[in-house]
Design a protein around this motif. Sequence first.
Motif, short mmCIF file in Angstrom:
data_model
loop_
_atom_site.label_atom_id
_atom_site.label_comp_id
_atom_site.label_asym_id
_atom_site.label_seq_id
_atom_site.Cartn_x
_atom_site.Cartn_y
_atom_site.Cartn_z
N PRO A 165 43.87 34.47 -10.75
CA PRO A 165 44.30 35.66 -9.99
C PRO A 165 45.55 35.35 -9.16
O PRO A 165 45.71 34.25 -8.63
CB PRO A 165 43.10 35.98 -9.10
N LYS A 166 46.41 36.33 -9.07
CA LYS A 166 47.63 36.18 -8.27
C LYS A 166 47.27 36.25 -6.79
O LYS A 166 46.53 37.11 -6.36
CB LYS A 166 48.64 37.28 -8.61
N ARG A 167 47.78 35.30 -6.05
CA ARG A 167 47.51 35.26 -4.62
C ARG A 167 48.63 35.97 -3.87
O ARG A 167 49.81 35.70 -4.11
CB ARG A 167 47.43 33.81 -4.14
N PRO A 168 48.27 36.84 -2.93
CA PRO A 168 49.30 37.52 -2.13
C PRO A 168 49.79 36.59 -1.01
O PRO A 168 49.38 36.72 0.15
CB PRO A 168 48.57 38.75 -1.59
N ILE A 169 50.66 35.66 -1.37
CA ILE A 169 51.07 34.61 -0.42
C ILE A 169 51.76 35.21 0.80
O ILE A 169 51.44 34.85 1.94
CB ILE A 169 51.98 33.58 -1.13
N PHE A 170 52.70 36.12 0.58
CA PHE A 170 53.41 36.70 1.73
C PHE A 170 52.46 37.46 2.64
O PHE A 170 52.51 37.31 3.87
CB PHE A 170 54.54 37.63 1.25
N LYS A 171 51.56 38.24 2.05
CA LYS A 171 50.59 39.01 2.84
C LYS A 171 49.68 38.07 3.63
O LYS A 171 49.41 38.31 4.81
CB LYS A 171 49.77 39.89 1.90
N ASN A 172 49.20 37.01 2.99
CA ASN A 172 48.34 36.05 3.69
C ASN A 172 49.07 35.35 4.83
O ASN A 172 48.51 35.15 5.90
CB ASN A 172 47.79 35.01 2.71
N CYS A 173 50.33 34.98 4.60
CA CYS A 173 51.11 34.34 5.66
C CYS A 173 51.34 35.29 6.83
O CYS A 173 51.26 34.89 7.99
CB CYS A 173 52.45 33.85 5.11
N LEU A 174 51.62 36.54 6.52
CA LEU A 174 51.84 37.53 7.57
C LEU A 174 50.57 37.74 8.39
O LEU A 174 50.61 37.78 9.63
CB LEU A 174 52.31 38.86 6.96
N LYS A 175 49.41 37.86 7.72
CA LYS A 175 48.15 38.04 8.44
C LYS A 175 47.83 36.82 9.29
O LYS A 175 47.41 36.95 10.44
CB LYS A 175 47.00 38.31 7.46
N ALA A 176 48.06 35.62 8.75
CA ALA A 176 47.80 34.40 9.52
C ALA A 176 48.72 34.34 10.74
O ALA A 176 48.28 33.96 11.84
CB ALA A 176 48.01 33.17 8.64
N PHE A 177 49.98 34.72 10.57
CA PHE A 177 50.93 34.72 11.68
C PHE A 177 50.51 35.71 12.76
O PHE A 177 50.52 35.39 13.95
CB PHE A 177 52.33 35.06 11.16
N LEU A 178 50.12 36.91 12.35
CA LEU A 178 49.75 37.93 13.33
C LEU A 178 48.47 37.59 14.08
O LEU A 178 48.41 37.71 15.30
CB LEU A 178 49.63 39.30 12.64
N ILE A 179 47.43 37.16 13.36
CA ILE A 179 46.16 36.82 14.01
C ILE A 179 46.33 35.58 14.88
O ILE A 179 45.87 35.55 16.03
CB ILE A 179 45.04 36.62 12.98
N GLY A 180 46.99 34.54 14.35
CA GLY A 180 47.24 33.34 15.15
C GLY A 180 48.09 33.64 16.37
O GLY A 180 47.85 33.13 17.47
N GLY A 181 49.10 34.50 16.18
CA GLY A 181 49.94 34.90 17.31
C GLY A 181 49.15 35.68 18.35
O GLY A 181 49.36 35.50 19.55
N LEU A 182 48.23 36.53 17.89
CA LEU A 182 47.40 37.29 18.82
C LEU A 182 46.52 36.34 19.65
O LEU A 182 46.37 36.53 20.86
CB LEU A 182 46.53 38.30 18.07
N ILE A 183 45.97 35.32 19.00
CA ILE A 183 45.16 34.34 19.74
C ILE A 183 46.02 33.65 20.79
O ILE A 183 45.59 33.45 21.93
CB ILE A 183 44.52 33.32 18.78
N CYS A 184 47.24 33.30 20.43
CA CYS A 184 48.14 32.65 21.39
C CYS A 184 48.54 33.59 22.52
O CYS A 184 48.65 33.17 23.67
CB CYS A 184 49.38 32.12 20.67
#
Length: 152
Positions: A16-35
């Motif tokens: 299956p194709k992984r949505p790399i950009f989408k996953n990176c964006l979600k990780a950035f936003l959630i991690g940024g929210l925690i910070c």
Amino acid sequence: MSNDPIYQSQEKNAEPKRPIFKNCLKAFLIGGLICVIGQAISTFYMYYFDFTEQTVGNPTTATLIFITMLLTGFGGVYDRIAQLAGGAGTAVPVTGFGNAVISAAIEHRTEGFVQGVGGNMFKLAGSVILFGVFSAFLVALIKTIFSYLGGS
């Protein structure tokens, strides 16, 4: 893993194709929210409890760990946040540590408090504690040597 080119092309087509950009964006936003939450906690402590920028780190860290443990313990809320972020965004070391400790404790609670919770609570996080303490010792030793030799 096979070296057969036909097998490799079939494997590549079936993966299956992984949505790399989408996953990176979600990780950035959630991690940024925690910070951002961590920064808000620090600001709160500095404004209402007269901590300085140098002293606010420990209570902020403890508060973030406590919140993570509460969110993990009450219905796995933190785990659902981690799934939303693809796991990577919640790997902020402090909150990831709190989640690892409480998850192991919850998982082994049926084995009793001593052998279950106490014995397994720090299995996953034990290496983090070990290497953190060891690294702090090495840094302190190097700083002491440089201070003794006349460095700053």
